[in-house]
Design a protein around this motif. Structure first.
Motif, PDB file in Angstrom:
ATOM      1  N   ALA A  20       4.716  39.773   2.430  1.00 27.25           N
ATOM      2  CA  ALA A  20       3.995  38.792   1.670  1.00 27.25           C
ATOM      3  C   ALA A  20       4.116  38.871   0.100  1.00 27.25           C
ATOM      4  N   LEU A  21       4.115  37.715  -0.436  1.00 28.45           N
ATOM      5  CA  LEU A  21       3.967  37.742  -1.762  1.00 28.45           C
ATOM      6  C   LEU A  21       2.617  37.473  -2.457  1.00 28.45           C
ATOM      7  N   GLU A  22       2.042  38.289  -3.095  1.00 29.94           N
ATOM      8  CA  GLU A  22       0.645  38.352  -3.657  1.00 29.94           C
ATOM      9  C   GLU A  22       0.690  37.787  -5.172  1.00 29.94           C
ATOM     10  N   PHE A  23      -0.078  36.838  -5.484  1.00 30.62           N
ATOM     11  CA  PHE A  23      -0.722  36.535  -6.829  1.00 30.62           C
ATOM     12  C   PHE A  23      -2.193  36.260  -7.064  1.00 30.62           C
ATOM     13  N   ARG A  24      -2.439  36.151  -8.282  1.00 29.66           N
ATOM     14  CA  ARG A  24      -3.852  35.875  -8.540  1.00 29.66           C
ATOM     15  C   ARG A  24      -4.070  34.442  -9.086  1.00 29.66           C
ATOM     16  N   VAL A  25      -5.200  33.875  -8.846  1.00 28.59           N
ATOM     17  CA  VAL A  25      -5.403  32.492  -9.365  1.00 28.59           C
ATOM     18  C   VAL A  25      -6.943  32.690 -10.083  1.00 28.59           C
TER      19      VAL A  25
ATOM     20  N   LYS B  88     -10.794  36.545 -10.430  1.00 27.75           N
ATOM     21  CA  LYS B  88      -9.267  36.410  -9.981  1.00 27.75           C
ATOM     22  C   LYS B  88      -9.462  36.511  -8.489  1.00 27.75           C
ATOM     23  N   LEU B  89      -8.915  35.539  -8.097  1.00 21.26           N
ATOM     24  CA  LEU B  89      -8.782  35.236  -6.601  1.00 21.26           C
ATOM     25  C   LEU B  89      -7.473  35.863  -5.824  1.00 21.26           C
ATOM     26  N   SER B  90      -7.373  36.467  -5.172  1.00 25.96           N
ATOM     27  CA  SER B  90      -6.127  36.862  -4.397  1.00 25.96           C
ATOM     28  C   SER B  90      -5.507  35.943  -3.476  1.00 25.96           C
ATOM     29  N   VAL B  91      -4.161  35.575  -3.594  1.00 28.31           N
ATOM     30  CA  VAL B  91      -3.677  34.456  -2.639  1.00 28.31           C
ATOM     31  C   VAL B  91      -2.258  35.208  -2.200  1.00 28.31           C
ATOM     32  N   ILE B  92      -2.008  35.022  -0.970  1.00 25.00           N
ATOM     33  CA  ILE B  92      -0.751  35.436  -0.395  1.00 25.00           C
ATOM     34  C   ILE B  92       0.173  34.487   0.131  1.00 25.00           C
ATOM     35  N   THR B  93       1.499  34.594   0.022  1.00 32.65           N
ATOM     36  CA  THR B  93       2.412  33.688   0.773  1.00 32.65           C
ATOM     37  C   THR B  93       3.609  34.403   1.142  1.00 32.65           C
ATOM     38  N   SER B  94       4.390  33.663   1.959  1.00 33.74           N
ATOM     39  CA  SER B  94       5.691  34.215   2.523  1.00 33.74           C
ATOM     40  C   SER B  94       6.738  33.607   1.519  1.00 33.74           C
TER      41      SER B  94
ATOM     42  N   MET C  20      -5.811  32.779   1.212  1.00 30.14           N
ATOM     43  CA  MET C  20      -6.680  33.434   0.170  1.00 30.14           C
ATOM     44  C   MET C  20      -7.749  34.207   0.761  1.00 30.14           C
ATOM     45  N   ASP C  21      -8.216  35.347  -0.148  1.00 27.92           N
ATOM     46  CA  ASP C  21      -9.265  36.120  -0.065  1.00 27.92           C
ATOM     47  C   ASP C  21     -10.535  35.537  -0.666  1.00 27.92           C
ATOM     48  N   PHE C  22     -11.588  35.368   0.157  1.00 25.66           N
ATOM     49  CA  PHE C  22     -12.853  34.959  -0.526  1.00 25.66           C
ATOM     50  C   PHE C  22     -13.192  36.146  -1.279  1.00 25.66           C
ATOM     51  N   ARG C  23     -14.358  36.054  -2.175  1.00 24.68           N
ATOM     52  CA  ARG C  23     -14.644  37.220  -3.027  1.00 24.68           C
ATOM     53  C   ARG C  23     -15.287  38.115  -2.217  1.00 24.68           C
ATOM     54  N   GLY C  24     -15.165  39.579  -2.456  1.00 34.18           N
ATOM     55  CA  GLY C  24     -15.768  40.457  -1.626  1.00 34.18           C
ATOM     56  C   GLY C  24     -14.875  40.944  -0.416  1.00 34.18           C
ATOM     57  N   PHE C  25     -13.872  40.119  -0.041  1.00 34.44           N
ATOM     58  CA  PHE C  25     -12.981  40.431   0.951  1.00 34.44           C
ATOM     59  C   PHE C  25     -11.497  40.638   0.644  1.00 34.44           C
ATOM     60  N   GLY C  26     -10.811  41.424   1.188  1.00 34.21           N
ATOM     61  CA  GLY C  26      -9.482  41.595   0.874  1.00 34.21           C
ATOM     62  C   GLY C  26      -9.145  42.360  -0.304  1.00 34.21           C
ATOM     63  N   ARG C  27      -8.058  41.640  -0.907  1.00 30.46           N
ATOM     64  CA  ARG C  27      -7.909  41.967  -2.452  1.00 30.46           C
ATOM     65  C   ARG C  27      -8.565  41.148  -3.630  1.00 30.46           C
TER      66      ARG C  27
ATOM     67  N   CYS D 194     -11.229  25.138  -4.079  1.00 33.52           N
ATOM     68  CA  CYS D 194     -10.745  23.938  -4.921  1.00 33.52           C
ATOM     69  C   CYS D 194      -9.841  24.262  -5.990  1.00 33.52           C
ATOM     70  N   ASP D 195     -10.245  25.599  -6.447  1.00 31.34           N
ATOM     71  CA  ASP D 195      -9.584  26.294  -7.606  1.00 31.34           C
ATOM     72  C   ASP D 195      -8.198  26.604  -7.033  1.00 31.34           C
ATOM     73  N   VAL D 196      -8.051  27.243  -5.934  1.00 30.89           N
ATOM     74  CA  VAL D 196      -6.830  27.779  -5.491  1.00 30.89           C
ATOM     75  C   VAL D 196      -5.735  26.516  -5.306  1.00 30.89           C
ATOM     76  N   LEU D 197      -6.307  25.269  -4.613  1.00 31.81           N
ATOM     77  CA  LEU D 197      -5.687  24.108  -4.323  1.00 31.81           C
ATOM     78  C   LEU D 197      -5.208  23.531  -5.624  1.00 31.81           C
TER      79      LEU D 197
END
Length: 105
Positions: A14-19, A26-32, A71-78, A98-101
């Motif tokens: 997985a590739l991780e980035f922040r939004v 900063k919301l953690s988002v992952i993708t392959s 994406m990881d919601f606040r307080g979960f995952g990264r 909405c911000d991630v989209l």
């Protein structure tokens, strides 16, 4: 016509980035996938887990020709901890999605 697809392939990395959310979190988002596409799926987890388990399906979604993101919601995952009061409000979750989209566009 309703089409169902059994997702059995798993992504191996997985590739991780922040939004940035509208309030600076900063919301953690992952993708392959390494590139953004107009044909994408944003996977959301329940409020008791992280995006780790849903990430397992991104490889299968990739094989369908769509980019998959989790994406990881606040307080979960990264993603950072929740607000100072410790609450994770549904309206905050909706705003974060909405911000991630918007970032993925």
């Amino acid at each position: 016509m309703l089409r169902c697809v059994l997702l059995i392939a798993c992504s191996s990395s997985a590739l991780e980035f922040r939004v940035p959310a509208r309030d600076g979190y900063k919301l953690s988002v992952i993708t392959s996938k390494t590139t953004k596409t107009d044909d994408a799926v944003l996977l959301l987890h329940g409020r008791t887990w992280s995006s780790g388990p849903v990430w397992q399906t991104t490889g299968a979604i990739d094989t369908l020709g769509r980019a998959a993101y989790g994406m990881d919601f606040r307080g979960f995952g990264r993603t950072q901890k929740r607000a100072a009061d410790g609450l994770l409000r549904p309206s905050t979750c909706v705003n974060d999605v909405c911000d991630v989209l918007a970032d993925l566009r």
